[in-house]
Design a protein around this motif. Structure first.
Motif, mmCIF file in Angstrom:
data_model
loop_
_atom_site.group_PDB
_atom_site.id
_atom_site.type_symbol
_atom_site.label_atom_id
_atom_site.label_comp_id
_atom_site.label_asym_id
_atom_site.label_seq_id
_atom_site.Cartn_x
_atom_site.Cartn_y
_atom_site.Cartn_z
ATOM 1 N N CYS A 1 0.837 -1.190 0.000
ATOM 2 C CA CYS A 1 0.000 0.000 0.000
ATOM 3 C C CYS A 1 0.879 1.250 0.000
ATOM 4 O O CYS A 1 0.961 1.973 -0.980
ATOM 5 C CB CYS A 1 -0.907 -0.010 1.215
ATOM 6 S SG CYS A 1 -1.954 1.428 1.345
ATOM 7 N N SER A 2 1.585 1.499 1.094
ATOM 8 C CA SER A 2 2.425 2.703 1.177
ATOM 9 C C SER A 2 3.743 2.527 0.446
ATOM 10 O O SER A 2 4.360 3.504 0.025
ATOM 11 C CB SER A 2 2.721 3.029 2.644
ATOM 12 O OG SER A 2 3.584 2.047 3.187
ATOM 13 N N GLY A 3 4.211 1.304 0.338
ATOM 14 C CA GLY A 3 5.516 1.039 -0.274
ATOM 15 C C GLY A 3 6.627 0.884 0.743
ATOM 16 O O GLY A 3 7.768 0.613 0.368
ATOM 17 N N SER A 4 6.319 1.026 2.028
ATOM 18 C CA SER A 4 7.384 0.980 3.039
ATOM 19 C C SER A 4 8.074 -0.387 3.079
ATOM 20 O O SER A 4 9.285 -0.477 3.280
ATOM 21 C CB SER A 4 6.823 1.323 4.424
ATOM 22 O OG SER A 4 5.884 0.353 4.835
ATOM 23 N N ARG A 5 7.301 -1.436 2.870
ATOM 24 C CA ARG A 5 7.887 -2.772 2.945
ATOM 25 C C ARG A 5 8.715 -3.085 1.695
ATOM 26 O O ARG A 5 9.855 -3.554 1.792
ATOM 27 C CB ARG A 5 6.754 -3.801 3.105
ATOM 28 C CG ARG A 5 7.224 -5.217 3.282
ATOM 29 C CD ARG A 5 6.045 -6.157 3.420
ATOM 30 N NE ARG A 5 5.211 -6.141 2.220
ATOM 31 C CZ ARG A 5 4.700 -7.216 1.636
ATOM 32 N NH1 ARG A 5 4.923 -8.411 2.161
ATOM 33 N NH2 ARG A 5 3.942 -7.125 0.568
ATOM 34 N N VAL A 6 8.173 -2.783 0.523
ATOM 35 C CA VAL A 6 8.936 -3.103 -0.694
ATOM 36 C C VAL A 6 10.145 -2.170 -0.829
ATOM 37 O O VAL A 6 11.183 -2.566 -1.377
ATOM 38 C CB VAL A 6 8.055 -3.082 -1.972
ATOM 39 C CG1 VAL A 6 6.991 -4.163 -1.888
ATOM 40 C CG2 VAL A 6 7.458 -1.724 -2.240
ATOM 41 N N ALA A 7 10.030 -0.940 -0.299
ATOM 42 C CA ALA A 7 11.189 -0.040 -0.314
ATOM 43 C C ALA A 7 12.303 -0.621 0.542
ATOM 44 O O ALA A 7 13.477 -0.622 0.150
ATOM 45 C CB ALA A 7 10.788 1.345 0.200
ATOM 46 N N ALA A 8 11.942 -1.129 1.710
ATOM 47 C CA ALA A 8 12.940 -1.737 2.596
ATOM 48 C C ALA A 8 13.596 -2.927 1.909
ATOM 49 O O ALA A 8 14.819 -3.091 1.944
ATOM 50 C CB ALA A 8 12.281 -2.163 3.902
#
Ligand code: SF4
Length: 211
Positions: free
Chosen positions: A116-123
């Motif tokens: 959703c926010s991208g925080s996980r895939v960014a990490a």
């Protein structure tokens, strides 16, 4: 007996996938169940004293590691217990370790995730020094097309889990919505882990875990 056959199939597929991920530069472990996976995660993969970020994951929840990570043995960026979720997720990008589940793995060694926010895939893509993924064998599919189809198919369940106000939570079916609460915003395919040796770590668990 059905359960025995599932376990047999899970082991065969899990170990086949393990070899593929290893060839692509991942460190990989096989666990027969969630208890074994938890012991591997805390005893082998994750050193004490490090900073830790988390991706939202039903599989991590099933392993029940959060109480351990909240002890003084770790410095946890606790996304579930914080005043500023956005700030904690940003700080998590600079953690030494990041723990997460996966939305889909392929038998050829690829991983697919949607955020959703991208925080996980960014990490996962370019954040913490070490990424540790825990995944049940139910996440393993044969092809990349199937993996993308899988992440789209499970998205309504993730919306329901996170209490998103989306059409799919009402109907159970994806409406390819175009609203601020849409959950399916960032799709990441991790094709290969050779770039930074040892960064990607995977525990494959011979259980059906998460969605
Ligand atoms: S695109 Fe919208 S409707 Fe479809 S699964 Fe994602 S959040 Fe739900």
């Amino acid at each position: 007996m059905e359960n025995d056959y599932r376990k047999w199939r899970g082991e065969k597929r899990g170990k086949r996938a393990m070899e593929a991920f290893r060839e692509k530069g991942w460190n990989v472990w096989y666990a027969e169940d969630r208890a074994e996976a938890k012991a591997l995660l805390l005893g082998t993969c994750l050193p004490k004293g490090v900073t830790v970020g988390l991706g939202g994951s039903e599989t991590l929840a099933a392993l029940d590691v959060l109480p351990v990570l909240r002890t003084p043995d770790y410095q946890l960026f606790d996304r579930y217990n914080c005043a500023d979720h956005f700030a904690v997720c940003r700080d998590s990008l600079m953690a030494e370790y990041f723990l997460t589940g996966a939305n889909a793995l392929t038998i050829k060694g690829e991983m697919v995730n949607i955020d959703c926010s991208g925080s996980r895939v960014a990490a996962m893509a370019y954040g913490p020094h070490h990424i540790i993924v825990v995944a049940g064998v139910n996440k393993i599919v044969d092809t990349l097309d199937e993996a993308v189809a899988r992440v789209r198919a499970i998205a309504p369940m993730n919306c329901k889990r996170n209490n998103h106000k989306t059409p799919c939570v009402e109907t159970g079916f994806c409406a390819d919505c175009n609203i601020p609460s849409r959950m399916c915003n960032h799709l990441l395919v991790t094709y290969n882990a050779q770039k930074f040796a040892g960064r990607f770590n995977l525990i494959i668990i011979n259980e059906e875990l998460g969605f």
